[in-house]
Motif scaffolding. Structure first.
Motif, PDB file in Angstrom:
ATOM      1  N   ASP A   6     -10.360   7.552   1.490  1.00 53.99           N
ATOM      2  CA  ASP A   6      -9.974   6.337   2.199  1.00 53.99           C
ATOM      3  C   ASP A   6      -8.774   5.703   1.506  1.00 53.99           C
ATOM      4  O   ASP A   6      -8.782   5.510   0.281  1.00 53.99           O
ATOM      5  CB  ASP A   6     -11.159   5.362   2.211  1.00 53.99           C
ATOM      6  N   ASN A   7      -7.744   5.377   2.271  1.00 50.13           N
ATOM      7  CA  ASN A   7      -6.502   4.868   1.710  1.00 50.13           C
ATOM      8  C   ASN A   7      -6.690   3.556   0.960  1.00 50.13           C
ATOM      9  O   ASN A   7      -6.100   3.356  -0.112  1.00 50.13           O
ATOM     10  CB  ASN A   7      -5.435   4.715   2.805  1.00 50.13           C
ATOM     11  N   GLU A   8      -7.494   2.661   1.482  1.00 52.09           N
ATOM     12  CA  GLU A   8      -7.736   1.386   0.791  1.00 52.09           C
ATOM     13  C   GLU A   8      -8.393   1.612  -0.563  1.00 52.09           C
ATOM     14  O   GLU A   8      -8.026   0.993  -1.558  1.00 52.09           O
ATOM     15  CB  GLU A   8      -8.625   0.473   1.643  1.00 52.09           C
ATOM     16  N   LYS A   9      -9.368   2.497  -0.590  1.00 53.31           N
ATOM     17  CA  LYS A   9     -10.070   2.804  -1.838  1.00 53.31           C
ATOM     18  C   LYS A   9      -9.103   3.413  -2.849  1.00 53.31           C
ATOM     19  O   LYS A   9      -9.088   3.016  -4.020  1.00 53.31           O
ATOM     20  CB  LYS A   9     -11.220   3.778  -1.565  1.00 53.31           C
ATOM     21  N   LEU A  10      -8.296   4.370  -2.412  1.00 56.11           N
ATOM     22  CA  LEU A  10      -7.355   5.025  -3.310  1.00 56.11           C
ATOM     23  C   LEU A  10      -6.328   4.039  -3.852  1.00 56.11           C
ATOM     24  O   LEU A  10      -6.014   4.055  -5.044  1.00 56.11           O
ATOM     25  CB  LEU A  10      -6.661   6.182  -2.591  1.00 56.11           C
ATOM     26  N   ASN A  11      -5.846   3.149  -3.015  1.00 55.26           N
ATOM     27  CA  ASN A  11      -4.898   2.131  -3.464  1.00 55.26           C
ATOM     28  C   ASN A  11      -5.546   1.151  -4.426  1.00 55.26           C
ATOM     29  O   ASN A  11      -4.921   0.727  -5.403  1.00 55.26           O
ATOM     30  CB  ASN A  11      -4.287   1.392  -2.270  1.00 55.26           C
ATOM     31  N   LEU A  48      -8.420  19.130  -5.822  1.00 53.38           N
ATOM     32  CA  LEU A  48      -8.364  17.706  -6.150  1.00 53.38           C
ATOM     33  C   LEU A  48      -7.379  16.978  -5.237  1.00 53.38           C
ATOM     34  O   LEU A  48      -7.713  15.932  -4.683  1.00 53.38           O
ATOM     35  CB  LEU A  48      -7.954  17.493  -7.609  1.00 53.38           C
ATOM     36  N   TYR A  49      -6.175  17.534  -5.072  1.00 50.39           N
ATOM     37  CA  TYR A  49      -5.187  16.883  -4.218  1.00 50.39           C
ATOM     38  C   TYR A  49      -5.686  16.784  -2.778  1.00 50.39           C
ATOM     39  O   TYR A  49      -5.456  15.786  -2.100  1.00 50.39           O
ATOM     40  CB  TYR A  49      -3.841  17.607  -4.272  1.00 50.39           C
ATOM     41  N   LEU A  50      -6.397  17.791  -2.325  1.00 54.08           N
ATOM     42  CA  LEU A  50      -6.968  17.749  -0.980  1.00 54.08           C
ATOM     43  C   LEU A  50      -8.005  16.633  -0.867  1.00 54.08           C
ATOM     44  O   LEU A  50      -8.009  15.868   0.099  1.00 54.08           O
ATOM     45  CB  LEU A  50      -7.593  19.095  -0.619  1.00 54.08           C
ATOM     46  N   ILE A  51      -8.855  16.507  -1.865  1.00 60.85           N
ATOM     47  CA  ILE A  51      -9.863  15.436  -1.877  1.00 60.85           C
ATOM     48  C   ILE A  51      -9.182  14.069  -1.861  1.00 60.85           C
ATOM     49  O   ILE A  51      -9.584  13.168  -1.124  1.00 60.85           O
ATOM     50  CB  ILE A  51     -10.798  15.578  -3.100  1.00 60.85           C
ATOM     51  N   PHE A  95       0.823  -1.204   0.000  1.00 62.55           N
ATOM     52  CA  PHE A  95       0.000   0.000   0.000  1.00 62.55           C
ATOM     53  C   PHE A  95       0.857   1.252   0.000  1.00 62.55           C
ATOM     54  O   PHE A  95       1.861   1.329   0.687  1.00 62.55           O
ATOM     55  CB  PHE A  95      -0.913   0.023   1.224  1.00 62.55           C
ATOM     56  N   LYS A  96       0.420   2.215  -0.778  1.00 65.49           N
ATOM     57  CA  LYS A  96       1.045   3.530  -0.781  1.00 65.49           C
ATOM     58  C   LYS A  96       0.190   4.449   0.083  1.00 65.49           C
ATOM     59  O   LYS A  96      -1.017   4.251   0.197  1.00 65.49           O
ATOM     60  CB  LYS A  96       1.103   4.099  -2.199  1.00 65.49           C
ATOM     61  N   THR A  97       0.816   5.463   0.621  1.00 62.80           N
ATOM     62  CA  THR A  97       0.027   6.457   1.349  1.00 62.80           C
ATOM     63  C   THR A  97      -0.653   7.364   0.328  1.00 62.80           C
ATOM     64  O   THR A  97      -0.234   7.448  -0.839  1.00 62.80           O
ATOM     65  CB  THR A  97       0.913   7.315   2.271  1.00 62.80           C
ATOM     66  N   ASN A  98      -1.681   8.053   0.776  1.00 60.58           N
ATOM     67  CA  ASN A  98      -2.366   8.991  -0.112  1.00 60.58           C
ATOM     68  C   ASN A  98      -1.405  10.078  -0.577  1.00 60.58           C
ATOM     69  O   ASN A  98      -1.467  10.527  -1.720  1.00 60.58           O
ATOM     70  CB  ASN A  98      -3.569   9.607   0.597  1.00 60.58           C
ATOM     71  N   ASN A  99      -0.527  10.486   0.304  1.00 61.83           N
ATOM     72  CA  ASN A  99       0.449  11.507  -0.046  1.00 61.83           C
ATOM     73  C   ASN A  99       1.405  11.017  -1.136  1.00 61.83           C
ATOM     74  O   ASN A  99       1.742  11.764  -2.056  1.00 61.83           O
ATOM     75  CB  ASN A  99       1.228  11.956   1.193  1.00 61.83           C
TER      76      ASN A  99
END
Length: 106
Positions: A49-54, A41-44, A3-7
């Motif tokens: 959720d990190n799992e969703k983004l990954n 966009l970057y703020l959103i 997993f990557k972080t959102n950042n």
């Protein structure tokens, strides 16, 4: 799966300049809002959720997700971006036009 972080995902997107291309295609002639739309966009994405983004990232669905966010923020009259930047800009344009018309009548 690593997993990557959102950042980290945001940083990768920023470096790729992909988001700038999406914004240019979606916002077209509204250059004055490009930076604000990109920052929102970057703020959103940071708040997603990190799992969703990954999941979206790993399954090559992130580009579509980003484009939907951008379209919704820009076009939906109920989006926070629209209310903050577009609607207020339209109101400001109307006020400026009224003032200009008043000066012309004098």
């Amino acid at each position: 799966m690593d997993f990557k972080t959102n950042n980290e995902i945001n940083e990768e997107l920023y470096r790729s300049k992909k988001v700038k291309k999406f914004i240019t295609n979606i916002a077209k002639q509204q250059r004055e809002i490009y930076d604000d739309l990109e920052n929102d966009l970057y703020l959103i994405l940071l708040q997603t959720d990190n799992e969703k983004l990954n999941y979206l990232y790993e399954n090559k669905q992130l580009d579509f997700y980003i484009n939907r966010i951008l379209c919704n923020q820009l076009k939906s009259t109920t989006s926070p971006f629209y209310r903050t930047y577009i609607k207020n800009g339209l109101i400001q344009d109307e006020i400026t036009k009224q003032i200009e018309e008043e000066y012309e009548d004098r």
